[in-house]
Design a protein around this motif. Structure first.
Motif, PDB file in Angstrom:
ATOM      1  N   ASP A 175       0.883  -1.172   0.000  1.00 59.78           N
ATOM      2  CA  ASP A 175       0.000   0.000   0.000  1.00 59.78           C
ATOM      3  C   ASP A 175       0.925   1.226   0.000  1.00 59.78           C
ATOM      4  O   ASP A 175       1.514   1.563   1.030  1.00 59.78           O
ATOM      5  CB  ASP A 175      -0.879  -0.055   1.262  1.00 59.78           C
ATOM      6  N   PHE A 176       1.041   1.863  -1.165  1.00 54.36           N
ATOM      7  CA  PHE A 176       2.011   2.952  -1.294  1.00 54.36           C
ATOM      8  C   PHE A 176       1.557   4.244  -0.611  1.00 54.36           C
ATOM      9  O   PHE A 176       2.245   5.247  -0.696  1.00 54.36           O
ATOM     10  CB  PHE A 176       2.383   3.178  -2.768  1.00 54.36           C
ATOM     11  N   SER A 177       0.413   4.195   0.085  1.00 58.19           N
ATOM     12  CA  SER A 177       0.050   5.369   0.888  1.00 58.19           C
ATOM     13  C   SER A 177       0.624   5.228   2.308  1.00 58.19           C
ATOM     14  O   SER A 177       0.538   6.141   3.119  1.00 58.19           O
ATOM     15  CB  SER A 177      -1.472   5.538   0.946  1.00 58.19           C
ATOM     16  N   GLN A 178       1.196   4.063   2.612  1.00 56.30           N
ATOM     17  CA  GLN A 178       1.781   3.792   3.933  1.00 56.30           C
ATOM     18  C   GLN A 178       3.290   3.574   3.787  1.00 56.30           C
ATOM     19  O   GLN A 178       3.739   3.147   2.721  1.00 56.30           O
ATOM     20  CB  GLN A 178       1.161   2.518   4.538  1.00 56.30           C
ATOM     21  N   PRO A 179       4.066   3.848   4.869  1.00 58.35           N
ATOM     22  CA  PRO A 179       5.523   3.671   4.767  1.00 58.35           C
ATOM     23  C   PRO A 179       5.936   2.264   4.294  1.00 58.35           C
ATOM     24  O   PRO A 179       5.330   1.264   4.694  1.00 58.35           O
ATOM     25  CB  PRO A 179       6.008   3.936   6.189  1.00 58.35           C
ATOM     26  N   VAL A 180       6.942   2.254   3.469  1.00 56.16           N
ATOM     27  CA  VAL A 180       7.420   1.015   2.842  1.00 56.16           C
ATOM     28  C   VAL A 180       8.886   0.818   3.230  1.00 56.16           C
ATOM     29  O   VAL A 180       9.636   1.794   3.346  1.00 56.16           O
ATOM     30  CB  VAL A 180       7.343   1.145   1.295  1.00 56.16           C
ATOM     31  N   GLY A 181       9.302  -0.396   3.400  1.00 63.96           N
ATOM     32  CA  GLY A 181      10.726  -0.723   3.526  1.00 63.96           C
ATOM     33  C   GLY A 181      11.204  -1.127   2.137  1.00 63.96           C
ATOM     34  O   GLY A 181      10.852  -2.208   1.654  1.00 63.96           O
ATOM     35  N   LEU A 182      11.951  -0.232   1.502  1.00 66.77           N
ATOM     36  CA  LEU A 182      12.414  -0.466   0.121  1.00 66.77           C
ATOM     37  C   LEU A 182      13.817  -1.062   0.197  1.00 66.77           C
ATOM     38  O   LEU A 182      14.766  -0.383   0.599  1.00 66.77           O
ATOM     39  CB  LEU A 182      12.398   0.871  -0.623  1.00 66.77           C
ATOM     40  N   LEU A 183      13.939  -2.337  -0.150  1.00 63.57           N
ATOM     41  CA  LEU A 183      15.212  -3.056   0.011  1.00 63.57           C
ATOM     42  C   LEU A 183      15.879  -3.236  -1.350  1.00 63.57           C
ATOM     43  O   LEU A 183      15.294  -3.868  -2.252  1.00 63.57           O
ATOM     44  CB  LEU A 183      14.954  -4.427   0.649  1.00 63.57           C
ATOM     45  N   ILE A 184      17.072  -2.668  -1.480  1.00 59.33           N
ATOM     46  CA  ILE A 184      17.824  -2.797  -2.742  1.00 59.33           C
ATOM     47  C   ILE A 184      19.188  -3.356  -2.327  1.00 59.33           C
ATOM     48  O   ILE A 184      20.190  -2.644  -2.229  1.00 59.33           O
ATOM     49  CB  ILE A 184      17.912  -1.431  -3.466  1.00 59.33           C
ATOM     50  N   VAL A 185      19.184  -4.634  -2.042  1.00 55.25           N
ATOM     51  CA  VAL A 185      20.293  -5.263  -1.318  1.00 55.25           C
ATOM     52  C   VAL A 185      21.051  -6.211  -2.256  1.00 55.25           C
ATOM     53  O   VAL A 185      20.457  -7.120  -2.835  1.00 55.25           O
ATOM     54  CB  VAL A 185      19.737  -6.017  -0.083  1.00 55.25           C
TER      55      VAL A 185
END
Ligand SMILES: C[S@@+](CC[C@H](N)C(=O)[O-])C[C@H]1O[C@@H](n2cnc3c(N)ncnc32)[C@H](O)[C@@H]1O
Length: 277
Positions: A149-159
Motif C-alpha cells: 500500500d504505497f500510501s503507507q511507509p514502505v521498507g524499500l530493500l535494494i540489497v
C-alpha cells in the motif's frame, strides 16, 4: 486472493553461469547448476573470501529488516531478492508480526520458481517476476499492487542488487523512481560493492573475480562510496550512515575476512517535500 503463479517466466538457460545461482552456491544453497558451480569454484580460487561477501551481506539484510520492523515498517518491497535462502525477509519480518507483507522481485527464473514454491501458501508474501530496470512494470505488477500500500511507509530493500546494474541503466534514476513511489517515513536500504577501503591484495583478487564474471550472464560494477551515497538523495541517512556492512549496527564481532572491506550499506528515511527545504 491466493498468489498467482508467475507467468511468462522464460526457460532457464542452464548453459551459461548465472550470478544469482552463483550467489546461491556461495551461500551453500542447492539451487544451482554445473556451469554455475564451475565458474563459482574458479571465483573461489582467485577470491577465496567471496563466500564471506555473501554471508556479510545476508547478515546485514537481517539486521536491516529487524531495524525496520522496530521502526514500525510492516511492508517491504525487496528488489533483486534472489534465490530463497536462510533468513528471507518474510521469515524475519513475519516472526515479529505475521501480518507483515513482503513483495519480492527478481528476473532470474530459478529465483522466481523457488520463491513461488516457498511462498504459495503465504498470503502475505509473493514473488513478482520482473526486471527492476522497468520501474513501472515492477510498481504495477499485480503482486506488488496486492501486497504494498504505497500510501503507507514502505521498507524499500535494494540489497546486493545494484552491483549487477550497469551505469547505462542509470542506477541513480532507478533508485529515485522507486523512492518517489514510497511516502515520507518509508525507508530505503541499499547495499552494494565498493573497493574504496580494500587493500591492494584484495583489489587484485577482486580484479580476478570481476574478469571471471565476464563469463557469467551479469557483470559486476563496484561503485565509489560517493556514488553510493548519492543514491540516498531525498532521504536522511540513519545513524551510523553509509558504512562497511559489518560496521552498520553490528550485533557480533566484525569479520576478519578481506570481504568485510568490499560491501557498503546504509538506510535512509524518506523525506517529505517539506523536510527537504
Ligand atoms: C546477489 S543476489 C542478491 C539477493 C538478495 N537481495 C541478497 O542481498 O541476499 C542479486 C539478485 O538480483 C537479481 N537481479 C539482478 N539484476 C536484476 C534485474 N535487472 N531485475 C531483477 N532482478 C535482478 C539477480 O537475479 C539476483 O537474484
Amino acid at each position: 486472493m491466493r498468489p498467482q503463479s508467475p507467468t511468462g517466466v522464460p526457460r532457464v538457460d542452464m548453459s551459461k553461469p548465472n550470478a544469482a545461482r552463483m550467489y546461491d552456491y556461495h551461500l551453500g544453497g542447492a539451487h544451482n547448476f554445473e556451469p554455475d558451480r564451475m565458474l563459482a569454484a574458479q571465483v573461489e580460487q582467485v577470491a577465496p573470501w567471496v563466500k564471506d561477501v555473501a554471508r556479510i551481506n545476508r547478515a546485514w539484510l537481517h539486521r536491516v529488516v529487524d531495524f525496520l520492523m522496530s521502526q514500525g515498517i510492516r511492508q517491504f518491497l525487496d528488489l533483486g531478492s534472489g534465490i530463497p535462502t536462510v533468513g528471507n525477509v518474510h521469515e524475519i519480518a513475519q516472526r515479529v508480526d505475521p501480518g507483515a507483507r513482503v513483495a519480492y522481485v527478481d528476473y532470474e527464473p530459478v529465483a522466481v520458481h523457488h520463491s513461488f514454491e516457498l511462498l504459495k501458501d503465504n498470503e502475505n508474501a509473493a514473488i513478482a517476476w520482473a526486471d527492476i530496470r522497468d520501474t513501472r512494470a515492477v510498481l504495477e505488477h499485480a503482486e506488488v499492487a496486492r501486497l504494498i500500500d504505497f500510501s503507507q511507509p514502505v521498507g524499500l530493500l535494494i540489497v546486493g542488487l545494484l552491483l549487477f546494474v550497469d551505469d547505462d541503466a542509470d542506477p541513480a534514476g532507478l533508485v529515485s523512481g522507486y523512492r518517489s513511489a514510497c511516502p515520507p517515513g518509508s525507508y530505503l536500504a541499499i547495499s552494494t560493492m565498493s573497493q574504496d577501503d580494500a587493500d591492494p591484495r584484495t583489489r587484485e583478487e577482486l580484479a580476478g573475480l570481476l574478469s571471471l564474471y565476464e563469463g557469467a550472464d551479469e557483470r559486476i560494477t563496484p561503485r565509489t562510496k560517493e556514488t553510493i551515497e548519492s543514491w540516498f538523495a531525498g532521504t536522511e541517512l540513519i545513524e551510523p550512515g553509509l558504512t562497511l556492512l559489518d560496521e552498520w549496527r553490528p550485533d557480533r564481532e566484525a569479520s576478519t575476512s578481506p570481504a568485510r572491506t568490499l560491501g557498503y550499506g546504509g538506510v535512509g528515511r524518506v523525506l517529505g517535500s517539506r523536510d527537504e527545504h
